[in-house]
Motif scaffolding. Structure first.
Motif, PDB file in Angstrom:
ATOM      1  N   ALA A 105       0.831  -1.208   0.000  1.00 36.00           N
ATOM      2  CA  ALA A 105       0.000   0.000   0.000  1.00 36.00           C
ATOM      3  C   ALA A 105       0.862   1.253   0.000  1.00 36.00           C
ATOM      4  N   LEU A 106       1.960   1.229   0.757  1.00 36.80           N
ATOM      5  CA  LEU A 106       2.857   2.388   0.822  1.00 36.80           C
ATOM      6  C   LEU A 106       3.548   2.627  -0.518  1.00 36.80           C
ATOM      7  N   ILE A 107       4.001   1.542  -1.154  1.00 38.35           N
ATOM      8  CA  ILE A 107       4.671   1.666  -2.454  1.00 38.35           C
ATOM      9  C   ILE A 107       3.697   2.153  -3.524  1.00 38.35           C
ATOM     10  N   LEU A 108       2.490   1.604  -3.532  1.00 36.00           N
ATOM     11  CA  LEU A 108       1.486   2.031  -4.517  1.00 36.00           C
ATOM     12  C   LEU A 108       1.094   3.486  -4.307  1.00 36.00           C
ATOM     13  N   ALA A 109       0.926   3.877  -3.056  1.00 33.43           N
ATOM     14  CA  ALA A 109       0.553   5.263  -2.763  1.00 33.43           C
ATOM     15  C   ALA A 109       1.628   6.219  -3.253  1.00 33.43           C
ATOM     16  N   ASN A 110       2.880   5.854  -3.041  1.00 32.84           N
ATOM     17  CA  ASN A 110       3.975   6.709  -3.494  1.00 32.84           C
ATOM     18  C   ASN A 110       4.004   6.809  -5.019  1.00 32.84           C
ATOM     19  N   ALA A 111       3.753   5.685  -5.696  1.00 30.48           N
ATOM     20  CA  ALA A 111       3.748   5.690  -7.160  1.00 30.48           C
ATOM     21  C   ALA A 111       2.582   6.506  -7.716  1.00 30.48           C
ATOM     22  N   LEU A 112       1.413   6.362  -7.098  1.00 25.56           N
ATOM     23  CA  LEU A 112       0.228   7.063  -7.590  1.00 25.56           C
ATOM     24  C   LEU A 112       0.185   8.522  -7.141  1.00 25.56           C
ATOM     25  N   ASN A 113       1.112   8.905  -6.291  1.00 18.74           N
ATOM     26  CA  ASN A 113       1.191  10.308  -5.879  1.00 18.74           C
ATOM     27  C   ASN A 113       2.085  11.114  -6.813  1.00 18.74           C
ATOM     28  N   SER A 114       2.779  10.417  -7.715  1.00 17.58           N
ATOM     29  CA  SER A 114       3.692  11.085  -8.642  1.00 17.58           C
ATOM     30  C   SER A 114       2.912  11.926  -9.656  1.00 17.58           C
ATOM     31  N   LYS A 115       3.360  13.144  -9.853  1.00 17.11           N
ATOM     32  CA  LYS A 115       2.715  14.044 -10.814  1.00 17.11           C
ATOM     33  C   LYS A 115       3.067  13.688 -12.257  1.00 17.11           C
ATOM     34  N   LEU A 116       4.050  12.820 -12.437  1.00 19.52           N
ATOM     35  CA  LEU A 116       4.444  12.395 -13.776  1.00 19.52           C
ATOM     36  C   LEU A 116       3.540  11.292 -14.323  1.00 19.52           C
ATOM     37  N   LEU A 117       2.790  10.649 -13.434  1.00 16.91           N
ATOM     38  CA  LEU A 117       1.933   9.542 -13.845  1.00 16.91           C
ATOM     39  C   LEU A 117       0.635  10.057 -14.449  1.00 16.91           C
ATOM     40  N   LYS A 118       0.303   9.559 -15.620  1.00 19.74           N
ATOM     41  CA  LYS A 118      -0.957   9.928 -16.260  1.00 19.74           C
ATOM     42  C   LYS A 118      -2.081   9.007 -15.781  1.00 19.74           C
TER      43      LYS A 118
ATOM     44  N   ILE B 222      -5.368   5.710   2.322  1.00 19.53           N
ATOM     45  CA  ILE B 222      -5.003   6.377   3.580  1.00 19.53           C
ATOM     46  C   ILE B 222      -3.606   6.983   3.478  1.00 19.53           C
ATOM     47  N   TYR B 223      -2.655   6.197   2.974  1.00 16.62           N
ATOM     48  CA  TYR B 223      -1.295   6.706   2.816  1.00 16.62           C
ATOM     49  C   TYR B 223      -1.250   7.828   1.788  1.00 16.62           C
TER      50      TYR B 223
ATOM     51  N   ALA C 147      -3.568   9.991   1.006  1.00 14.02           N
ATOM     52  CA  ALA C 147      -4.095  11.226   1.599  1.00 14.02           C
ATOM     53  C   ALA C 147      -3.055  11.886   2.499  1.00 14.02           C
ATOM     54  N   ALA C 148      -2.313  11.070   3.237  1.00 13.14           N
ATOM     55  CA  ALA C 148      -1.271  11.620   4.112  1.00 13.14           C
ATOM     56  C   ALA C 148      -0.106  12.197   3.301  1.00 13.14           C
ATOM     57  N   MET C 149       0.240  11.533   2.196  1.00 14.29           N
ATOM     58  CA  MET C 149       1.346  12.018   1.361  1.00 14.29           C
ATOM     59  C   MET C 149       1.054  13.378   0.752  1.00 14.29           C
ATOM     60  N   GLN C 150      -0.206  13.619   0.441  1.00 13.87           N
ATOM     61  CA  GLN C 150      -0.560  14.885  -0.189  1.00 13.87           C
ATOM     62  C   GLN C 150      -0.475  16.058   0.782  1.00 13.87           C
ATOM     63  N   ASN C 151      -0.287  15.768   2.066  1.00 16.21           N
ATOM     64  CA  ASN C 151      -0.099  16.825   3.064  1.00 16.21           C
ATOM     65  C   ASN C 151       1.375  17.118   3.334  1.00 16.21           C
ATOM     66  N   ILE C 152       2.274  16.357   2.685  1.00 18.24           N
ATOM     67  CA  ILE C 152       3.707  16.615   2.845  1.00 18.24           C
ATOM     68  C   ILE C 152       4.088  17.800   1.966  1.00 18.24           C
ATOM     69  N   PRO C 153       4.714  18.830   2.511  1.00 14.48           N
ATOM     70  CA  PRO C 153       5.062  20.019   1.706  1.00 14.48           C
ATOM     71  C   PRO C 153       5.982  19.679   0.531  1.00 14.48           C
ATOM     72  N   ASP C 154       5.687  20.230  -0.636  1.00 17.68           N
ATOM     73  CA  ASP C 154       6.526  20.004  -1.823  1.00 17.68           C
ATOM     74  C   ASP C 154       7.924  20.582  -1.643  1.00 17.68           C
TER      75      ASP C 154
ATOM     76  N   GLN D 261      14.606  10.187  -1.451  1.00 19.64           N
ATOM     77  CA  GLN D 261      13.525  11.069  -1.009  1.00 19.64           C
ATOM     78  C   GLN D 261      12.415  10.260  -0.333  1.00 19.64           C
ATOM     79  N   PHE D 262      12.123   9.093  -0.903  1.00 22.27           N
ATOM     80  CA  PHE D 262      11.084   8.234  -0.314  1.00 22.27           C
ATOM     81  C   PHE D 262      11.500   7.757   1.073  1.00 22.27           C
ATOM     82  N   ILE D 263      12.765   7.344   1.211  1.00 21.15           N
ATOM     83  CA  ILE D 263      13.242   6.800   2.485  1.00 21.15           C
ATOM     84  C   ILE D 263      13.415   7.886   3.536  1.00 21.15           C
ATOM     85  N   ASN D 264      13.969   9.037   3.141  1.00 17.55           N
ATOM     86  CA  ASN D 264      14.348  10.074   4.102  1.00 17.55           C
ATOM     87  C   ASN D 264      13.298  11.159   4.308  1.00 17.55           C
TER      88      ASN D 264
END
Length: 221
Positions: A82-95, A169-170, A172-179, A195-198
């Motif tokens: 779920a964490l890996i998918l959320a990170n991938a689907l949060n990418s602005k490069l993904l169509k 859930i993840y 939604a939380a990722m979208q609150n992390i400042p760019d 960036q994902f790890i740190n």
């Protein structure tokens, strides 16, 4: 002025009533029932005799062992995916991000009956999964009757059903992390993995801990 003071409680009342009726009351009722036994059509107080009998029941301990197996193996796999998918689907490069998000979340809203029938058909001896594996020379696997593979089947089906739910859930939380954090890290030469790890994982620690505690609580208790 006094009416405004009670306004928050009016908003909380529906959720609180539903919680008391459908969660708190059944739990308390079940707890009281565990100290009773049925004699001549009526329930009478039995003390701790039901629990004493439970401690001698081998089926109970086998079920408890299987539950801990699912907790230790299935939950980390599901939350990690779920964490890996959320990170991938949060990418602005993904169509088509919206399409993929809905697609991964759909299993969570699938009817329990439909989900059970789907996997029972796929995992039959001549089911789709065994047919697929046969192309690679893998012998037929008894997914539903072998003690080990039956556990694997449950882990697979539970992971399929609930990974998308936790992904949302993840996400939604990722979208609150400042760019700005990612931009600063990028300027310092940090790649996507670093960036994902740190950044991503430390920022999500409260949500990750909450999710792990939730599944531990619902599984064990």
């Amino acid at each position: 002025m006094s009416s405004n003071r009670y306004t928050p409680y009016l908003f909380l009342a529906p959720a609180l009533i539903l919680f008391l009726v459908f969660t708190a009351y059944p739990i308390l009722s079940s707890l009281l029932l565990s100290f009773q036994t049925l004699e001549n059509g009526t329930y009478v107080f039995a003390g701790l005799s039901n629990y004493a009998r439970l401690m001698k029941d081998t089926v109970f301990f086998e079920a408890l062992k299987n539950t801990f197996i699912f907790l230790i193996i299935q939950v980390p796999i599901m939350l990690g995916l779920a964490l890996i998918l959320a990170n991938a689907l949060n990418s602005k490069l993904l169509k088509f991000r919206g399409f993929f998000r809905v697609g991964f979340f759909m299993p969570a809203v699938t009817s329990l009956v439909a989900y059970a029938i789907l996997f029972s058909i796929m995992l039959q001896d001549s089911g789709l999964i065994n047919q697929f594996l046969s192309y690679f020379g893998v012998d037929q696997i008894k997914w539903l009757s072998h003690p080990f593979w039956a556990k694997v089947s449950i882990i697979m089906s539970m992971t399929w059903r609930w990974t998308g739910y936790n992904m949302v859930i993840y996400l939604a939380a990722m979208q609150n992390i400042p760019d700005e954090l990612y931009e600063a890290a990028s300027l310092d030469g940090a790649g996507k993995v670093r960036q994902f790890i740190n950044i991503t994982v430390p920022q999500l620690k409260p949500v990750i801990y909450s999710n792990h505690f939730h599944y531990f609580n619902t599984t064990v208790i």
